[in-house]
Design a protein around this motif. Structure first.
Motif, PDB file in Angstrom:
ATOM      1  N   ALA A 166       0.753  -1.408   0.100  1.00  0.00           N
ATOM      2  CA  ALA A 166      -0.046   0.009   0.092  1.00  0.00           C
ATOM      3  C   ALA A 166       0.805   1.306   0.057  1.00  0.00           C
ATOM      4  CB  ALA A 166      -0.978  -0.171   1.213  1.00  0.00           C
ATOM      5  N   VAL A 167       1.930   1.326   1.032  1.00  0.00           N
ATOM      6  CA  VAL A 167       2.977   2.456   1.010  1.00  0.00           C
ATOM      7  C   VAL A 167       3.604   2.553  -0.471  1.00  0.00           C
ATOM      8  CG1 VAL A 167       4.854   3.435   2.199  1.00  0.00           C
ATOM      9  CG2 VAL A 167       3.047   2.249   3.315  1.00  0.00           C
ATOM     10  N   TYR A 168       3.986   1.540  -0.814  1.00  0.00           N
ATOM     11  CA  TYR A 168       5.082   1.317  -2.014  1.00  0.00           C
ATOM     12  C   TYR A 168       4.572   1.844  -3.328  1.00  0.00           C
ATOM     13  CZ  TYR A 168       9.190   0.161  -4.833  1.00  0.00           C
ATOM     14  OH  TYR A 168      10.211   0.061  -5.382  1.00  0.00           O
ATOM     15  N   ILE A 169       3.211   1.240  -3.392  1.00  0.00           N
ATOM     16  CA  ILE A 169       2.523   1.640  -4.703  1.00  0.00           C
ATOM     17  C   ILE A 169       2.161   3.196  -4.807  1.00  0.00           C
ATOM     18  CG2 ILE A 169       0.059   1.483  -5.920  1.00  0.00           C
ATOM     19  CD1 ILE A 169       0.350  -1.615  -5.443  1.00  0.00           C
ATOM     20  N   SER A 170       1.800   3.903  -3.483  1.00  0.00           N
ATOM     21  CA  SER A 170       1.430   5.106  -3.404  1.00  0.00           C
ATOM     22  C   SER A 170       2.722   5.933  -3.727  1.00  0.00           C
ATOM     23  CB  SER A 170       1.113   5.469  -1.829  1.00  0.00           C
ATOM     24  OG  SER A 170      -0.185   4.871  -1.458  1.00  0.00           O
ATOM     25  N   ILE A 171       3.728   5.405  -3.368  1.00  0.00           N
ATOM     26  CA  ILE A 171       5.108   6.258  -3.592  1.00  0.00           C
ATOM     27  C   ILE A 171       5.511   6.093  -5.107  1.00  0.00           C
ATOM     28  CG2 ILE A 171       7.721   6.278  -3.233  1.00  0.00           C
ATOM     29  CD1 ILE A 171       6.891   5.350  -0.416  1.00  0.00           C
ATOM     30  N   LEU A 172       5.625   4.863  -5.679  1.00  0.00           N
ATOM     31  CA  LEU A 172       6.016   4.636  -7.028  1.00  0.00           C
ATOM     32  C   LEU A 172       4.909   5.108  -7.960  1.00  0.00           C
ATOM     33  CD1 LEU A 172       8.032   3.183  -8.195  1.00  0.00           C
ATOM     34  CD2 LEU A 172       6.736   1.154  -8.488  1.00  0.00           C
ATOM     35  N   SER A 173       3.574   5.186  -7.770  1.00  0.00           N
ATOM     36  CA  SER A 173       2.802   5.570  -8.672  1.00  0.00           C
ATOM     37  C   SER A 173       2.843   7.112  -8.817  1.00  0.00           C
ATOM     38  CB  SER A 173       1.097   5.332  -8.302  1.00  0.00           C
ATOM     39  OG  SER A 173       0.986   5.856  -7.221  1.00  0.00           O
ATOM     40  N   GLY A 174       3.262   7.601  -7.521  1.00  0.00           N
ATOM     41  CA  GLY A 174       3.527   9.253  -7.747  1.00  0.00           C
ATOM     42  C   GLY A 174       5.072   9.518  -8.577  1.00  0.00           C
ATOM     43  N   LEU A 175       5.808   8.584  -8.143  1.00  0.00           N
ATOM     44  CA  LEU A 175       7.070   8.917  -9.212  1.00  0.00           C
ATOM     45  C   LEU A 175       6.821   8.628 -10.852  1.00  0.00           C
ATOM     46  CD1 LEU A 175       9.423   7.410  -6.543  1.00  0.00           C
ATOM     47  CD2 LEU A 175       9.420   9.777  -7.137  1.00  0.00           C
ATOM     48  N   VAL A 176       6.385   7.612 -10.809  1.00  0.00           N
ATOM     49  CA  VAL A 176       6.318   7.056 -12.129  1.00  0.00           C
ATOM     50  C   VAL A 176       5.282   7.726 -13.223  1.00  0.00           C
ATOM     51  CG1 VAL A 176       5.525   4.936 -13.607  1.00  0.00           C
ATOM     52  CG2 VAL A 176       7.085   4.747 -11.759  1.00  0.00           C
ATOM     53  N   LEU A 177       3.993   7.898 -12.630  1.00  0.00           N
ATOM     54  CA  LEU A 177       2.795   8.294 -13.248  1.00  0.00           C
ATOM     55  C   LEU A 177       2.918  10.266 -13.174  1.00  0.00           C
ATOM     56  CD1 LEU A 177       0.051   5.987 -12.221  1.00  0.00           C
ATOM     57  CD2 LEU A 177       1.562   6.071 -14.357  1.00  0.00           C
ATOM     58  N   SER A 178       3.364  10.744 -12.118  1.00  0.00           N
ATOM     59  CA  SER A 178       3.225  12.155 -11.964  1.00  0.00           C
ATOM     60  C   SER A 178       4.564  12.848 -11.937  1.00  0.00           C
ATOM     61  CB  SER A 178       2.277  12.426 -10.960  1.00  0.00           C
ATOM     62  OG  SER A 178       2.744  12.139  -9.724  1.00  0.00           O
ATOM     63  N   GLY A 179       5.613  11.977 -11.280  1.00  0.00           N
ATOM     64  CA  GLY A 179       6.929  12.649 -11.215  1.00  0.00           C
ATOM     65  C   GLY A 179       6.955  13.304  -9.726  1.00  0.00           C
ATOM     66  N   SER A 180       5.926  13.127  -9.000  1.00  0.00           N
ATOM     67  CA  SER A 180       6.096  13.603  -7.678  1.00  0.00           C
ATOM     68  C   SER A 180       4.981  12.580  -6.618  1.00  0.00           C
ATOM     69  CB  SER A 180       5.736  15.034  -7.424  1.00  0.00           C
ATOM     70  OG  SER A 180       4.461  15.110  -7.885  1.00  0.00           O
ATOM     71  N   THR A 181       5.420  12.766  -5.428  1.00  0.00           N
ATOM     72  CA  THR A 181       4.513  12.314  -4.396  1.00  0.00           C
ATOM     73  C   THR A 181       4.563  13.025  -3.210  1.00  0.00           C
ATOM     74  OG1 THR A 181       4.058   9.750  -3.384  1.00  0.00           O
ATOM     75  CG2 THR A 181       6.124  10.564  -3.379  1.00  0.00           C
ATOM     76  N   SER A 182       3.300  12.649  -2.526  1.00  0.00           N
ATOM     77  CA  SER A 182       2.961  13.646  -1.176  1.00  0.00           C
ATOM     78  C   SER A 182       3.346  12.588  -0.146  1.00  0.00           C
ATOM     79  CB  SER A 182       1.332  13.787  -1.071  1.00  0.00           C
ATOM     80  OG  SER A 182       1.124  14.148   0.107  1.00  0.00           O
ATOM     81  N   VAL A 183       4.345  13.130   0.649  1.00  0.00           N
ATOM     82  CA  VAL A 183       4.789  12.276   2.105  1.00  0.00           C
ATOM     83  C   VAL A 183       3.492  12.022   2.807  1.00  0.00           C
ATOM     84  CG1 VAL A 183       6.149  12.245   4.030  1.00  0.00           C
ATOM     85  CG2 VAL A 183       6.994  13.142   1.854  1.00  0.00           C
ATOM     86  N   GLY A 184       2.713  13.049   3.134  1.00  0.00           N
ATOM     87  CA  GLY A 184       1.512  12.902   3.886  1.00  0.00           C
ATOM     88  C   GLY A 184       0.458  12.018   3.399  1.00  0.00           C
ATOM     89  N   GLY A 185       0.441  11.828   2.142  1.00  0.00           N
ATOM     90  CA  GLY A 185      -0.543  10.767   1.464  1.00  0.00           C
ATOM     91  C   GLY A 185      -0.253   9.461   1.891  1.00  0.00           C
ATOM     92  N   VAL A 186       1.362   9.207   1.566  1.00  0.00           N
ATOM     93  CA  VAL A 186       1.950   8.162   1.691  1.00  0.00           C
ATOM     94  C   VAL A 186       1.581   7.530   3.066  1.00  0.00           C
ATOM     95  CG1 VAL A 186       3.936   6.527   1.992  1.00  0.00           C
ATOM     96  CG2 VAL A 186       3.447   8.192  -0.206  1.00  0.00           C
ATOM     97  N   VAL A 187       2.140   8.292   4.253  1.00  0.00           N
ATOM     98  CA  VAL A 187       1.979   8.121   5.634  1.00  0.00           C
ATOM     99  C   VAL A 187       0.251   7.828   5.839  1.00  0.00           C
ATOM    100  CG1 VAL A 187       1.990   9.069   7.881  1.00  0.00           C
ATOM    101  CG2 VAL A 187       3.891   9.374   6.108  1.00  0.00           C
TER     102      VAL A 187
END
Length: 407
Positions: A166-187
């Motif tokens: 759950a955590v990893y997909i949140s991070i990876l989808s942000g990196l792969v699909l949008s180029g960024s990710t929210s730390v708050g969203g991952v937590v």
């Protein structure tokens, strides 16, 4: 073929033939289901001008396969209990951390040494880290190992993997699909997953009397409707909060295992588990395009070797840290070696992000090899233990430690 019912009928007939062949050869049935799915999938060819490809019915077969995962994990939960899981909570958390740390680190190293860029390396690490809940569940049930002492560690690792996923997909989808990710969203995603799991486990301990009254239904029809509605509602809800629906089914099974109706539920679910479980592995085969596998052969074989080493090491460390015997620890390592649905999810994420095209055939062949090899290794853990014991002399090192597993 333009008739859905005819396609489904033919699919079931092919699955039955594969099952009969595996029984005659006394071989694990899972590889046969997957291979027959590959042979008649949308990517296969027409035979003697007859089109046997399951194109029109593929979405329906895929949905039936999803149901198979739910029934497999739900049944596995019924065979276990929340009480045993909670008692082993600390050792499971430690064992799960060991398993993820070793396999994820090896996955990162493998991707980097194979020359992949950063994003592709992160996807490859995800593909090689997460085991297949469906295959593990079926193997445990088929080999009658649900009562083994190491099974609670195996189930714990499966749930621990889901929190990581759950955590990893949140991070990876942000990196792969949008180029960024929210730390708050991952937590937040991780916390929601943890709270949901803890709430379900608490429910299993506290709400058994209430569930006993709720399920005290004479009519088999109404009893089935109540159980099935609970299964699909809990599984569906878990998916909406980014916890795999299969884990929701597993958790509900653990909860209902605490009730006095467990045997009745088990008898009800058994034929659905067998039927839809077989369809899942067939549907998985349908997703694999055999024509794309050639270019990823050596890469996939290398990844399989790395995974076998990582799983054996992690299984030994996790099992021994929980006080299990070397034999039980070997069982852990080889039982959770299969890869499947979660690895394909990671590969599809790479496709959506327009990453290197080699990722998908690599994932398909890697998963196919381990989906075939995993059940075979699990079945032969007695032989593997004897061979490993000769090499590492486990028994001399574990004087006074009881042999805690026979399977």
């Amino acid at each position: 073929m333009n008739h859905i019912v005819l396609e489904i009928g033919l699919a079931i007939a092919l699955i039955a033939m594969a099952g009969l062949l595996s029984a005659k050869l006394r071989f694990s049935v899972i590889p046969f289901y997957i291979l027959i799915g590959m042979a008649v999938g949308p990517h296969s060819f027409e035979l003697w001008h007859l089109d046997f490809r399951f194109i029109e019915s593929a979405p329906l077969i895929d949905f039936m396969g999803r149901l198979g995962v739910l029934f497999l994990l739900f049944y596995l939960g019924l065979e276990f209990s929340v009480g045993r899981l909670i008692k082993s909570g600390r050792s499971i958390a430690f064992g799960g951390t060991i398993y993820i740390a070793i396999n994820f680190t090896l996955g990162l190293a493998f991707g980097w040494l194979s020359g992949f860029p950063l994003q592709e390396t992160l996807v490859v690490a995800g593909i090689t880290t997460i085991s297949s809940s469906a295959i593990v569940a079926k193997v445990l049930v088929d080999l009658k190992r649900t009562a083994n002492p190491e099974t609670e560690m195996i189930l714990g690792i499966i749930m621990f993997e889901d929190v990581f996923l759950a955590v990893y997909i949140s991070i990876l989808s942000g990196l792969v699909l949008s180029g960024s990710t929210s730390v708050g969203g991952v937590v937040l995603s991780a916390l929601i997953a943890l709270v949901f799991m803890l709430a379900m486990l608490t429910l299993g301990r506290k709400a058994a009397p209430l569930l006993n009254k709720l399920l005290n239904i004479r009519s088999n029809e109404l009893f089935a409707l109540v159980v099935f509605s609970g299964l699909f509602l809990v599984s569906g809800f878990s998916e909406t909060i980014h916890v795999a629906e299969a884990i929701g089914a597993l958790l509900l099974g653990l909860v209902l295992a605490e009730t006095e109706h467990m045997k009745r539920i088990e008898k009800l679910i058994l034929p659905f588990r067998d039927f839809f479980g077989a369809v899942f592995f067939f549907s998985f085969g349908l997703t694999i395009d055999p024509t794309t596998l050639g270019g990823a052969v050596w890469l996939s074989i290398a990844a399989v070797i790395v995974t076998l080493i990582g799983n054996f090491t992690a299984g030994m460390l996790a099992g021994r840290s929980a006080g299990l015997s070397h034999k039980a620890s070997v069982n852990i390592g080889f039982t959770i070696v299969s890869r499947g649905e979660f690895s394909i999810i990671m590969a599809n994420l790479a496709k959506a992000g327009a990453l290197m095209t080699i990722i998908q055939p690599f994932a398909a062949l890697y998963v196919l090899i381990l989906a075939i090899l995993g059940p075979l290794l699990t079945k032969e853990t007695k032989l593997l233990y004897r061979l490993l014991n000769k090499a590492f002399r486990f028994e001399k090192k574990s004087v006074g430690v009881a042999n805690q597993s026979e399977g």
